[in-house]
Design an enzyme around this catalytic site. Structure first.
Site, PDB file in Angstrom:
ATOM      1  N   ASP A 131      53.487  51.227  14.503  1.00 35.96           N
ATOM      2  CA  ASP A 131      52.030  50.926  14.865  1.00 35.96           C
ATOM      3  C   ASP A 131      51.285  52.464  14.931  1.00 35.96           C
ATOM      4  O   ASP A 131      51.623  53.348  14.544  1.00 35.96           O
ATOM      5  CB  ASP A 131      51.897  50.202  16.117  1.00 35.96           C
ATOM      6  CG  ASP A 131      50.352  49.893  16.521  1.00 35.96           C
ATOM      7  OD1 ASP A 131      50.072  48.831  15.982  1.00 35.96           O
ATOM      8  OD2 ASP A 131      49.673  50.346  17.310  1.00 35.96           O
ATOM      9  N   LYS A 187      55.255  43.436  21.497  1.00 34.46           N
ATOM     10  CA  LYS A 187      54.507  44.783  21.225  1.00 34.46           C
ATOM     11  C   LYS A 187      55.331  45.889  22.223  1.00 34.46           C
ATOM     12  O   LYS A 187      55.995  45.456  23.237  1.00 34.46           O
ATOM     13  CB  LYS A 187      53.110  44.784  21.457  1.00 34.46           C
ATOM     14  CG  LYS A 187      52.329  45.983  20.813  1.00 34.46           C
ATOM     15  CD  LYS A 187      52.227  45.621  19.484  1.00 34.46           C
ATOM     16  CE  LYS A 187      51.621  46.872  18.514  1.00 34.46           C
ATOM     17  NZ  LYS A 187      51.084  46.288  17.322  1.00 34.46           N
TER      18      LYS A 187
HETATM   19  P1  NDP Z   1      47.936  55.662  12.617  1.00 37.00           P
HETATM   20  O1  NDP Z   1      48.715  56.048  13.813  1.00 37.00           O
HETATM   21  O2  NDP Z   1      48.667  55.850  11.036  1.00 37.00           O
HETATM   22  O3  NDP Z   1      46.537  55.903  12.324  1.00 37.00           O
HETATM   23  C1  NDP Z   1      45.748  55.612  13.391  1.00 37.00           C
HETATM   24  C2  NDP Z   1      44.471  56.268  13.371  1.00 37.00           C
HETATM   25  O4  NDP Z   1      43.647  55.718  14.174  1.00 37.00           O
HETATM   26  C3  NDP Z   1      44.183  57.763  12.983  1.00 37.00           C
HETATM   27  O5  NDP Z   1      43.507  58.099  12.339  1.00 37.00           O
HETATM   28  C4  NDP Z   1      43.763  57.975  14.707  1.00 37.00           C
HETATM   29  O6  NDP Z   1      43.414  59.354  14.780  1.00 37.00           O
HETATM   30  C5  NDP Z   1      42.949  56.841  14.745  1.00 37.00           C
HETATM   31  N1  NDP Z   1      42.748  56.711  16.203  1.00 37.00           N
HETATM   32  C6  NDP Z   1      43.855  56.477  17.150  1.00 37.00           C
HETATM   33  N2  NDP Z   1      43.250  56.201  18.447  1.00 37.00           N
HETATM   34  C7  NDP Z   1      42.117  56.468  18.349  1.00 37.00           C
HETATM   35  C8  NDP Z   1      41.095  56.385  19.298  1.00 37.00           C
HETATM   36  N3  NDP Z   1      41.317  56.307  20.593  1.00 37.00           N
HETATM   37  N4  NDP Z   1      39.749  56.833  18.823  1.00 37.00           N
HETATM   38  C9  NDP Z   1      39.565  57.165  17.679  1.00 37.00           C
HETATM   39  N5  NDP Z   1      40.372  57.066  16.740  1.00 37.00           N
HETATM   40  C10 NDP Z   1      41.652  56.659  17.190  1.00 37.00           C
HETATM   41  O7  NDP Z   1      48.022  53.946  12.869  1.00 37.00           O
HETATM   42  P2  NDP Z   1      47.791  52.807  11.962  1.00 37.00           P
HETATM   43  O8  NDP Z   1      47.039  53.041  10.853  1.00 37.00           O
HETATM   44  O9  NDP Z   1      49.134  51.998  11.647  1.00 37.00           O
HETATM   45  O10 NDP Z   1      47.120  51.753  13.029  1.00 37.00           O
HETATM   46  C11 NDP Z   1      45.628  51.595  12.897  1.00 37.00           C
HETATM   47  C12 NDP Z   1      45.227  50.345  13.776  1.00 37.00           C
HETATM   48  O11 NDP Z   1      46.021  49.232  12.822  1.00 37.00           O
HETATM   49  C13 NDP Z   1      45.902  50.183  15.129  1.00 37.00           C
HETATM   50  O12 NDP Z   1      44.906  49.434  15.703  1.00 37.00           O
HETATM   51  C14 NDP Z   1      46.859  49.328  14.992  1.00 37.00           C
HETATM   52  O13 NDP Z   1      47.357  48.360  16.026  1.00 37.00           O
HETATM   53  C15 NDP Z   1      46.373  48.247  13.670  1.00 37.00           C
HETATM   54  N6  NDP Z   1      47.615  47.684  12.719  1.00 37.00           N
HETATM   55  C16 NDP Z   1      48.599  48.542  12.271  1.00 37.00           C
HETATM   56  C17 NDP Z   1      49.403  48.052  11.448  1.00 37.00           C
HETATM   57  C18 NDP Z   1      50.462  48.465  10.652  1.00 37.00           C
HETATM   58  O14 NDP Z   1      51.161  48.047   9.638  1.00 37.00           O
HETATM   59  N7  NDP Z   1      50.587  49.926  10.710  1.00 37.00           N
HETATM   60  C19 NDP Z   1      49.637  46.462  11.236  1.00 37.00           C
HETATM   61  C20 NDP Z   1      48.579  45.574  12.156  1.00 37.00           C
HETATM   62  C21 NDP Z   1      47.621  46.512  12.706  1.00 37.00           C
HETATM   63  P3  NDP Z   1      44.277  60.775  15.213  1.00 37.00           P
HETATM   64  O15 NDP Z   1      45.041  60.967  14.133  1.00 37.00           O
HETATM   65  O16 NDP Z   1      43.351  61.740  15.604  1.00 37.00           O
HETATM   66  O17 NDP Z   1      45.219  60.176  16.255  1.00 37.00           O
END
Ligand code: NDP
Length: 448
Positions: free
Chosen positions: A166, A126
């Site tokens: 991510d 990571k």
């Molecule tokens: P994005 O950046 O596309 O979206 C993240 C979302 O989570 C946004 O809505 C963001 O809000 C919100 N968020 C981030 N930090 C916080 C916080 N501290 N409190 C509340 N909301 C928060 O990321 P992904 O959708 O790609 O990833 C989401 C999760 O899925 C993560 O945990 C990631 O590790 C996991 N994941 C993702 C994969 C992928 O293929 N993308 C694969 C496997 C796991 P804001 O817009 O305000 O930042």
């Protein structure tokens, strides 16, 4: 807990006192592995757990960049190459101000077992930066990505380490990172996944984590003769994973009533149908706006600043946390259980606190842990790597079918291993044991 496991856990705690997320992830895995360690002394003889909890390599570097107004900035860059027993390092890059070594070590550690569960040959890693792309112009994001890759390129490569996206790293960032890598090494090769379709990406990769999580939930529900059709679902986040979770739930006849971002949550009792989802996608992916704008467009919905989605709906059958780690705590779990929740499947990495997991399992709520439930993203990254190596592109149906098969196989492995070690229906234990055994046995084969 097995004595060997307990000793290593105490050592991890003593040596990483400030790394709470990392300790949380290690504790869960070691607790699950107790019966495995009891039955097989080879793991202790080969110091497998000691070697698993220390990354093979950590790279920390400076990322200096100059914005379009001519102001100089400096961020921290990281790549944690955790374990390469079963394949090249593989795992996403996160750009978020909260990024630190504890979070990246927890994510890299989890990635070892997740990648193993997919059955594809990928080690665990990571990386990322404390850079915050929110509110930054495209050109400044490009400048940052170019500087980040100026250092990272020497540590990655298609047979060595293949990063992906991510939080904060989507197709825009992957494009800028790839462009800079290509320029430096003078090779168009599969060094990153999550690429756009017209320059080496795979169909279904953007959808894979969200779709995969819903496919996994579908498998879990089948064990109680339940389906997604007609169920009310709470989803958190509004980024990549959340968006495609909503899309697939809608397709399977469920109704999603919540979304969130880091500033608040929305509740829409009428459901977030495909038309409303289109709006969210444009809002988040193109305009890079805030989820509160949803209620300006759809007046049936309500916005709750600083809230999480878990306590907003009076009735919730399914919960799919898809934002970030530890976003669902014991109080949230109690509220979901009281609202009628029968199944939780984690799209984000480690979104439920240990107290929440305990609450779900003791209340007979089916619980799919992230390292199994969200493995569809990295699995499809593995399929992207295969297509890059073979220089071919599979059709949408082909990739989607493979994704569904992989999620069903992961579900089967979890169930089988949990039952084999006397913990039937315990997906946390099943995922940890199934993921561990393949990596540990490969480490033994390869010597110390
Ligand atoms: P994005 O950046 O596309 O979206 C993240 C979302 O989570 C946004 O809505 C963001 O809000 C919100 N968020 C981030 N930090 C916080 C916080 N501290 N409190 C509340 N909301 C928060 O990321 P992904 O959708 O790609 O990833 C989401 C999760 O899925 C993560 O945990 C990631 O590790 C996991 N994941 C993702 C994969 C992928 O293929 N993308 C694969 C496997 C796991 P804001 O817009 O305000 O930042």
């Amino acid at each position: 807990m097995n004595e060997y496991g307990r000793r290593i856990l105490e050592d991890v705690i003593a040596k990483n006192r400030d790394q709470l997320e990392f300790i949380q992830a290690v504790r869960e895995v070691i607790e699950s592995l107790s019966p495995v360690l009891d039955r097989n002394s080879l793991y202790e003889q080969n110091a497998i757990i000691e070697r698993l909890v220390v990354p093979e390599r950590i790279i920390i570097f400076q990322v200096p960049w100059v914005d379009q107004a001519g102001k100089a900035h400096v961020n921290k860059g990281y790549r944690v190459q955790f374990n390469s027993a079963i394949g090249p390092y593989k795992g996403g890059l996160r750009f978020h101000p909260s990024v630190n070594l504890s979070i990246l070590k927890f994510l890299g550690f989890e990635q070892i077992f997740k990648n193993s569960l997919t059955t594809l040959p990928m080690g665990g890693a990571k990386g990322g930066s404390n850079f915050d792309p929110k509110g930054v112009s495209d050109m400044d994001v490009m400048r940052f990505c170019q500087s980040f890759m100026r250092e990272l390129y020497r540590h990655v490569g298609p047979d060595c380490d293949v990063p992906a996206g991510d939080i904060g790293v989507g197709s825009r960032e992957i494009g800028y990172l790839f462009g800079q890598y290509k320029r430096i090494v003078n090779a168009h090769e599969g060094v990153l996944t999550g690429k756009n379709m017209n320059w080496g990406g795979s169909l279904i990769r953007p959808q894979a984590t969200g779709f995969g999580n819903v496919y996994f939930m579908r498998e879990i529900l089948k064990t109680r003769n339940e389906t997604i059709e007609g169920k009310i679902a709470a989803v958190s986040g509004s980024g990549n994973v959340a968006q495609y979770t909503v899309k697939k739930i809608n397709e399977l006849g469920g109704k999603v009533v919540t979304l969130s971002d880091s500033q608040g949550a929305i509740y829409d009792a009428d459901g977030i149908d495909d038309e409303k989802l289109e709006f969210v996608m444009e809002l988040k992916n193109v305009r890079r706006g805030r989820i509160k704008e949803y209620v300006e467009k759809f007046t049936s919905a309500k916005y709750y600043p600083d809230a999480k989605p878990w306590m907003l709906a009076p009735v919730v059958h399914l919960a799919l946390p898809s934002a970030t780690q530890n976003e669902l705590d014991l109080e949230d779990a109690k509220a979901l259980t009281a609202a009628g929740c029968i199944c939780v499947s984690e799209g984000a990495n480690m979104p439920s606190t240990p107290g929440a997991v305990e609450c779900f399992t003791s209340n007979n709520v089916l619980f799919g842990p992230s390292k199994a439930a969200n493995a569809g993203g990295v699995a499809t990254s593995g399929l992207e790597m295969s297509q890059n190596s073979m220089r071919i592109s599979w059709t949408l149906e082909e990739v989607d079918n493979r994704l569904q098969q992989i999620m069903a196989r992961i579900h089967h492995s979890c169930i089988t291993e949990a039952a084999a070690y006397g913990m039937p229906g315990n997906y946390v234990a099943g995922a940890n044991i199934a993921g561990f055994k393949k990596v540990a046995d490969a480490m033994i084969d390869q010597g110390i």
